[in-house]
Design an enzyme around this catalytic site. Structure first.
Site, PDB file in Angstrom:
ATOM      1  N   ARG A 115      -6.979 -16.829  -0.652  1.00 43.02           N
ATOM      2  CA  ARG A 115      -6.476 -17.283   0.659  1.00 43.02           C
ATOM      3  C   ARG A 115      -6.713 -16.188   1.709  1.00 43.02           C
ATOM      4  NH1 ARG A 115      -6.642 -20.380  -2.178  1.00 43.02           N
ATOM      5  NH2 ARG A 115      -8.338 -20.828  -0.781  1.00 43.02           N
TER       6      ARG A 115
ATOM      7  N   ASN B 266       3.007 -21.658   8.263  1.00 41.93           N
ATOM      8  CA  ASN B 266       1.731 -21.137   7.773  1.00 41.93           C
ATOM      9  C   ASN B 266       1.837 -19.667   7.427  1.00 41.93           C
ATOM     10  OD1 ASN B 266       0.806 -23.657   8.246  1.00 41.93           O
ATOM     11  ND2 ASN B 266      -0.344 -23.142  10.098  1.00 41.93           N
TER      12      ASN B 266
ATOM     13  N   ASP C  88      -1.084 -17.887   7.210  1.00 44.84           N
ATOM     14  CA  ASP C  88      -2.233 -17.239   7.863  1.00 44.84           C
ATOM     15  C   ASP C  88      -1.773 -16.562   9.158  1.00 44.84           C
ATOM     16  OD1 ASP C  88      -2.630 -18.929  10.307  1.00 44.84           O
ATOM     17  OD2 ASP C  88      -3.052 -20.519   8.866  1.00 44.84           O
TER      18      ASP C  88
ATOM     19  N   HIS D 233       7.700 -18.989   5.986  1.00 44.08           N
ATOM     20  CA  HIS D 233       7.265 -18.999   4.586  1.00 44.08           C
ATOM     21  C   HIS D 233       6.491 -17.742   4.209  1.00 44.08           C
ATOM     22  CE1 HIS D 233       7.620 -23.687   4.503  1.00 44.08           C
ATOM     23  NE2 HIS D 233       8.773 -23.087   4.326  1.00 44.08           N
TER      24      HIS D 233
ATOM     25  N   CYS E 285       5.900  -1.061  -6.107  1.00 43.10           N
ATOM     26  CA  CYS E 285       6.882  -0.665  -5.106  1.00 43.10           C
ATOM     27  C   CYS E 285       7.340   0.758  -5.447  1.00 43.10           C
ATOM     28  CB  CYS E 285       8.048  -1.645  -5.161  1.00 43.10           C
ATOM     29  SG  CYS E 285       9.385  -1.258  -4.010  1.00 43.10           S
TER      30      CYS E 285
ATOM     31  N   GLY F 295       1.198 -30.732  13.014  1.00 43.90           N
ATOM     32  CA  GLY F 295       0.430 -30.608  11.778  1.00 43.90           C
ATOM     33  C   GLY F 295       1.224 -30.289  10.535  1.00 43.90           C
TER      34      GLY F 295
ATOM     35  N   ALA G 102      -4.760 -31.451  16.500  1.00 42.81           N
ATOM     36  CA  ALA G 102      -4.037 -30.477  17.317  1.00 42.81           C
ATOM     37  C   ALA G 102      -4.938 -29.813  18.358  1.00 42.81           C
ATOM     38  CB  ALA G 102      -3.406 -29.419  16.409  1.00 42.81           C
TER      39      ALA G 102
HETATM   40  N1  LIG Z   1      -2.869 -22.195   6.678  1.00 42.62           N
HETATM   41  C1  LIG Z   1      -1.757 -21.963   5.928  1.00 42.62           C
HETATM   42  O1  LIG Z   1      -1.103 -20.943   6.117  1.00 42.62           O
HETATM   43  C2  LIG Z   1      -1.342 -22.968   4.891  1.00 42.62           C
HETATM   44  C3  LIG Z   1      -2.276 -23.879   4.405  1.00 42.62           C
HETATM   45  C4  LIG Z   1      -1.837 -24.807   3.439  1.00 42.62           C
HETATM   46  C5  LIG Z   1      -0.532 -24.800   2.978  1.00 42.62           C
HETATM   47  N2  LIG Z   1       0.347 -23.888   3.449  1.00 42.62           N
HETATM   48  C6  LIG Z   1       1.773 -23.930   2.932  1.00 42.62           C
HETATM   49  O2  LIG Z   1       2.019 -25.151   2.278  1.00 42.62           O
HETATM   50  C7  LIG Z   1       3.097 -25.898   2.874  1.00 42.62           C
HETATM   51  C8  LIG Z   1       2.522 -27.259   3.271  1.00 42.62           C
HETATM   52  O3  LIG Z   1       3.288 -27.969   4.188  1.00 42.62           O
HETATM   53  P1  LIG Z   1       2.704 -28.492   5.575  1.00 42.62           P
HETATM   54  O4  LIG Z   1       3.568 -29.637   5.980  1.00 42.62           O
HETATM   55  O5  LIG Z   1       2.504 -27.351   6.485  1.00 42.62           O
HETATM   56  O6  LIG Z   1       1.263 -29.014   5.258  1.00 42.62           O
HETATM   57  P2  LIG Z   1       0.753 -30.334   4.553  1.00 42.62           P
HETATM   58  O7  LIG Z   1      -0.569 -29.953   3.968  1.00 42.62           O
HETATM   59  O8  LIG Z   1       1.787 -30.936   3.672  1.00 42.62           O
HETATM   60  O9  LIG Z   1       0.496 -31.322   5.751  1.00 42.62           O
HETATM   61  C9  LIG Z   1      -0.545 -31.076   6.662  1.00 42.62           C
HETATM   62  C10 LIG Z   1      -0.371 -32.020   7.812  1.00 42.62           C
HETATM   63  O10 LIG Z   1      -1.324 -31.673   8.793  1.00 42.62           O
HETATM   64  C11 LIG Z   1      -1.863 -32.851   9.346  1.00 42.62           C
HETATM   65  N3  LIG Z   1      -3.182 -32.513   9.894  1.00 42.62           N
HETATM   66  C12 LIG Z   1      -4.387 -32.503   9.276  1.00 42.62           C
HETATM   67  N4  LIG Z   1      -5.358 -32.133  10.147  1.00 42.62           N
HETATM   68  C13 LIG Z   1      -4.742 -31.896  11.346  1.00 42.62           C
HETATM   69  C14 LIG Z   1      -5.199 -31.481  12.633  1.00 42.62           C
HETATM   70  N5  LIG Z   1      -6.493 -31.242  12.882  1.00 42.62           N
HETATM   71  N6  LIG Z   1      -4.267 -31.348  13.622  1.00 42.62           N
HETATM   72  C15 LIG Z   1      -2.962 -31.590  13.405  1.00 42.62           C
HETATM   73  N7  LIG Z   1      -2.475 -31.982  12.197  1.00 42.62           N
HETATM   74  C16 LIG Z   1      -3.355 -32.133  11.175  1.00 42.62           C
HETATM   75  C17 LIG Z   1      -1.877 -33.857   8.219  1.00 42.62           C
HETATM   76  O11 LIG Z   1      -1.843 -35.164   8.744  1.00 42.62           O
HETATM   77  C18 LIG Z   1      -0.584 -33.487   7.458  1.00 42.62           C
HETATM   78  O12 LIG Z   1       0.493 -34.235   7.948  1.00 42.62           O
HETATM   79  C19 LIG Z   1       3.543 -25.064   4.033  1.00 42.62           C
HETATM   80  O13 LIG Z   1       4.880 -24.804   3.867  1.00 42.62           O
HETATM   81  C20 LIG Z   1       2.752 -23.781   4.016  1.00 42.62           C
HETATM   82  O14 LIG Z   1       3.554 -22.664   3.716  1.00 42.62           O
HETATM   83  C21 LIG Z   1      -0.028 -22.982   4.395  1.00 42.62           C
HETATM   84 ZN   LIG Z   2      11.214  -2.185  -5.078  1.00 37.63          ZN
END
Ligand SMILES: NC(=O)c1ccc[n+]([C@@H]2O[C@H](COP(=O)([O-])OP(=O)(O)OC[C@H]3O[C@@H](n4cnc5c(N)ncnc54)[C@H](O)[C@@H]3O)[C@@H](O)[C@H]2O)c1
Ligand SMILES: [Zn+2]
Length: 251
Positions: A64, A97, A99, A114, A146, A183, A227
């Site tokens: 990642r 996220n 990232d 998170h 650590c 998103g 988005a």
């Molecule tokens: N980039 C990251 O940091 C990352 C990536 C994947 C998962 N995660 C983790 O996994 C968990 C997943 O939950 P979540 O609800 O964030 O993600 P999810 O994957 O469950 O849902 C993603 C959502 O984004 C929408 N989507 C897709 N393309 C889009 C766009 N171009 N614009 C706007 N919306 C769009 C989808 O319709 C969907 O509803 C999070 O808590 C997170 O910590 C993080």
């Molecule tokens: Zn420690």
């Protein structure tokens, strides 16, 4: 569509999920297959996974990190950073996220509920502060310790763990008059409840994403679209449009 007005008295709370980073090339969690980048959450993103196979967890988060370092903020990240510039302390961004695309776009009043990809912390929670860690680990023996002697784990909040600084999040939601959610599928708790808390306080609630989330009924507006296409023109501030990509306020 008609832009949504932000009034001088509004306080804006933004919650973002994996979807805001999709147009930057980072896979969302549930995409089509219910996997995150080819893995089941149970294998790589739970306390149990960490206990069973820390090498696999570090391998997953190292991958990642590699993907995150190659990605660039998209117009949605930039539009939110610009909105913060205009609203100052009346703006707060909470992201699910891990990232760093929001901070690379310029966001400052930002909280990673998170955790963060580019940090590590003590697996025993001994009290030492998290450290910056961008390493790509090839083997578990490369992972540092650590100062207390325990192994370092990703800073990430695993599924089943309590998100970071929930008190601060709740305070910000209580003060918000406008909540924007971008998103996120509305399936990960407690984040999926934020919209309900905001509604209880009388806030307007706006969702942006290509499909309605599971908790769509709690939103006063659902704007279907990507988005990066929707956010740059979504709001009008005191009657002026707010545009993304460095253009500031439209006269
Ligand atoms: N980039 C990251 O940091 C990352 C990536 C994947 C998962 N995660 C983790 O996994 C968990 C997943 O939950 P979540 O609800 O964030 O993600 P999810 O994957 O469950 O849902 C993603 C959502 O984004 C929408 N989507 C897709 N393309 C889009 C766009 N171009 N614009 C706007 N919306 C769009 C989808 O319709 C969907 O509803 C999070 O808590 C997170 O910590 C993080
Ligand atoms: Zn420690």
């Amino acid at each position: 569509m008609t832009p949504i007005s932000i009034l001088p008295t509004d306080r804006v709370f933004v919650l973002t999920g994996a979807g805001i980073s999709a147009e930057s090339g980072l896979p969302t969690f549930r995409a089509d297959d219910g996997l995150w980048a080819g893995h089941s959450v149970e294998d790589v993103c739970t306390p149990d996974a960490w206990r069973r196979n820390p090498a696999l967890v570090w391998e997953f988060y190292s991958a990642r990190r590699t993907a995150g370092a190659k990605a660039e903020p998209n117009p949605a990240h930039i539009a939110l950073a610009e909105l913060e510039t205009l609203l100052g302390e009346r703006f707060f961004l909470c992201t699910q996220n891990v990232d760093d695309l929001h901070e690379r776009a310029g966001s400052k009043r930002l909280h990673h509920m998170h955790g963060e990809l580019n940090k590590a912390r003590c697996e025993d929670a001994c009290g030492r502060a998290p450290i910056e860690d961008r390493a790509i680990y090839g083997s578990l023996s490369d992972v540092g310790r650590c100062t207390c002697g325990a192994r370092l784990r990703p800073h990430i909040v695993f599924f089943g763990e309590i998100p970071l600084e929930m008190d601060r999040i709740q305070e910000e939601i209580e003060q918000a008059t406008l909540m924007l959610v971008v998103g996120t599928s509305g399936s990960v708790y407690p984040a999926a409840n934020f919209v309900h808390w905001a509604r209880q306080n009388g806030a307007r609630t706006v969702y942006v994403g290509p499909e309605a989330p599971l908790n769509a009924a709690a939103f006063t507006h659902v704007v279907e679209g990507k988005a990066g296409a929707v956010l740059p023109g979504l709001f009008s501030l005191y009657g002026s449009g707010v545009k993304g990509q460095g253009s500031g306020v439209r006269e």
